[in-house]
Design a protein around this motif. Structure first.
Motif, mmCIF file in Angstrom:
data_model
loop_
_atom_site.group_PDB
_atom_site.id
_atom_site.type_symbol
_atom_site.label_atom_id
_atom_site.label_comp_id
_atom_site.label_asym_id
_atom_site.label_seq_id
_atom_site.Cartn_x
_atom_site.Cartn_y
_atom_site.Cartn_z
ATOM 1 N N HIS A 100 0.844 -1.199 0.000
ATOM 2 C CA HIS A 100 0.000 0.000 0.000
ATOM 3 C C HIS A 100 0.873 1.240 0.000
ATOM 4 N N GLU A 101 0.303 2.345 -0.416
ATOM 5 C CA GLU A 101 0.885 3.649 -0.147
ATOM 6 C C GLU A 101 0.501 3.995 1.282
ATOM 7 N N GLY A 102 1.186 4.954 1.891
ATOM 8 C CA GLY A 102 0.791 5.439 3.207
ATOM 9 C C GLY A 102 1.637 4.906 4.340
ATOM 10 N N THR A 103 1.012 4.901 5.527
ATOM 11 C CA THR A 103 1.666 4.439 6.752
ATOM 12 C C THR A 103 0.806 3.343 7.373
ATOM 13 N N CYS A 104 1.367 2.651 8.357
ATOM 14 C CA CYS A 104 0.578 1.618 9.033
ATOM 15 C C CYS A 104 -0.597 2.253 9.775
ATOM 16 N N ALA A 105 -0.438 3.492 10.262
ATOM 17 C CA ALA A 105 -1.524 4.190 10.950
ATOM 18 C C ALA A 105 -2.601 4.645 9.961
ATOM 19 N N GLU A 106 -2.198 4.957 8.729
ATOM 20 C CA GLU A 106 -3.131 5.431 7.707
ATOM 21 C C GLU A 106 -2.790 4.804 6.348
ATOM 22 N N PRO A 107 -3.195 3.535 6.146
ATOM 23 C CA PRO A 107 -2.909 2.891 4.856
ATOM 24 C C PRO A 107 -3.631 3.606 3.710
ATOM 25 N N GLY A 108 -2.946 3.737 2.593
ATOM 26 C CA GLY A 108 -3.525 4.339 1.396
ATOM 27 C C GLY A 108 -3.941 3.269 0.401
ATOM 28 N N LYS A 109 -3.937 3.677 -0.881
ATOM 29 C CA LYS A 109 -4.397 2.750 -1.926
ATOM 30 C C LYS A 109 -3.428 1.578 -2.113
ATOM 31 N N VAL A 110 -3.969 0.484 -2.634
ATOM 32 C CA VAL A 110 -3.175 -0.716 -2.930
ATOM 33 C C VAL A 110 -2.310 -0.440 -4.154
ATOM 34 N N VAL A 111 -1.031 -0.741 -4.036
ATOM 35 C CA VAL A 111 -0.079 -0.575 -5.139
ATOM 36 C C VAL A 111 0.099 -1.899 -5.882
ATOM 37 N N SER A 136 13.400 1.161 -5.967
ATOM 38 C CA SER A 136 13.626 2.591 -5.723
ATOM 39 C C SER A 136 12.311 3.330 -5.481
ATOM 40 N N THR A 137 11.223 2.873 -6.102
ATOM 41 C CA THR A 137 9.904 3.486 -5.873
ATOM 42 C C THR A 137 9.356 3.056 -4.519
ATOM 43 N N LEU A 138 9.400 1.756 -4.225
ATOM 44 C CA LEU A 138 8.895 1.268 -2.941
ATOM 45 C C LEU A 138 9.722 1.813 -1.777
ATOM 46 N N GLY A 139 10.982 2.080 -2.025
ATOM 47 C CA GLY A 139 11.885 2.551 -0.979
ATOM 48 C C GLY A 139 11.917 4.052 -0.830
ATOM 49 N N ASP A 140 10.782 4.695 -1.092
ATOM 50 C CA ASP A 140 10.743 6.151 -0.926
ATOM 51 C C ASP A 140 10.279 6.562 0.469
ATOM 52 N N GLY A 141 10.060 5.580 1.354
ATOM 53 C CA GLY A 141 9.618 5.871 2.707
ATOM 54 C C GLY A 141 8.126 6.116 2.822
ATOM 55 N N LYS A 142 7.373 5.874 1.726
ATOM 56 C CA LYS A 142 5.934 6.161 1.704
ATOM 57 C C LYS A 142 5.099 4.937 1.345
ATOM 58 N N HIS A 143 5.669 3.725 1.555
ATOM 59 C CA HIS A 143 4.960 2.484 1.225
ATOM 60 C C HIS A 143 5.010 1.518 2.406
ATOM 61 N N ILE A 144 4.005 0.656 2.485
ATOM 62 C CA ILE A 144 3.903 -0.331 3.560
ATOM 63 C C ILE A 144 3.500 -1.679 2.976
ATOM 64 N N VAL A 159 -3.947 -7.338 9.936
ATOM 65 C CA VAL A 159 -3.444 -8.031 11.122
ATOM 66 C C VAL A 159 -1.925 -7.903 11.278
ATOM 67 N N SER A 160 -1.232 -7.453 10.221
ATOM 68 C CA SER A 160 0.220 -7.269 10.270
ATOM 69 C C SER A 160 0.601 -6.155 9.313
ATOM 70 N N CYS A 161 1.515 -5.294 9.764
ATOM 71 C CA CYS A 161 1.933 -4.179 8.907
ATOM 72 C C CYS A 161 3.393 -3.862 9.154
ATOM 73 N N GLY A 162 4.075 -3.558 8.069
ATOM 74 C CA GLY A 162 5.479 -3.131 8.153
ATOM 75 C C GLY A 162 5.738 -2.010 7.181
ATOM 76 N N ALA A 163 6.396 -0.956 7.664
ATOM 77 C CA ALA A 163 6.746 0.177 6.803
ATOM 78 C C ALA A 163 8.022 -0.145 6.041
ATOM 79 N N ILE A 164 8.006 0.095 4.744
ATOM 80 C CA ILE A 164 9.216 -0.070 3.924
ATOM 81 C C ILE A 164 10.037 1.195 4.129
ATOM 82 N N PRO A 165 11.218 1.076 4.699
ATOM 83 C CA PRO A 165 12.009 2.290 4.997
ATOM 84 C C PRO A 165 12.557 2.948 3.741
ATOM 85 N N ALA A 166 12.895 4.220 3.874
ATOM 86 C CA ALA A 166 13.553 4.922 2.774
ATOM 87 C C ALA A 166 14.793 4.130 2.386
#
Length: 171
Positions: A100-111, A136-144, A159-166
């Protein structure tokens, strides 16, 4: 005895000529340079370096039926990313996942959708997916990466979420 010496001395120049010590010095030098100029056999190719899967990135259990886990990302060509997810405490049912785009607290649209994770042993399971999005796109700090209660179109709550770091977790 003088006759023996005479014959030995007479045979010496013939023996030296037979060994190539005569006027063929130019031919011998050309033959030697031809041998020296022959190309060396190519060295065997070095073995390929192992793929860098990057460090393990923690996935947090969320919701009442939360499942902790971890993921690893690896560039798969210039425009794809391989994502391996391992979940724990799954119970008996499979879970469907997405990037997804976004954060674990506020998931955005499915990528991109991910392979379902089904428990195999001790409530643990894993799956590897290749998604058509560059690391490089997923690693922009804005995907989960999010896994849900169920598989299919009605996948239920996360039930499980992880932020993809920059940087995408690259080592």
């Amino acid at each position: 005895m003088n006759a023996k010496r005479f014959w030995a001395m007479s045979a010496l120049p013939l023996a030296l000529a037979a060994c190539g010590g005569g006027d063929d010095a130019k031919t011998d030098a050309a033959a030697d340079s031809t041998v020296a100029a022959a190309p060396a056999a190519p060295a065997p190719a070095a073995p390929a370096a192992p793929a860098n899967t990057g460090p393990k990135i923690s996935m947090d259990a969320i919701g009442g039926k939360g499942m902790p886990g971890e993921m690893q990302l690896m560039a798969h060509g210039a425009s794809e990313t391989m994502i391996t997810v391992s979940l724990m405490d799954m119970g008996t049912g499979a879970s469907g996942g997405h990037v997804h785009e976004g954060t674990c607290a506020e998931p955005g649209k499915v990528v991109a959708p991910l392979q379902d994770v089904a428990p195999v042993a001790n409530g643990q399971g894993s799956a590897t997916s290749t998604v058509p999005v560059a690391l490089s796109t997923l690693g922009d700090g804005k995907h989960i990466v999010v896994y849900h209660e169920r598989t299919g179109t009605d996948h239920g709550n996360p039930v499980s979420c992880g932020a993809i770091p920059a940087g995408g977790g690259a080592a």
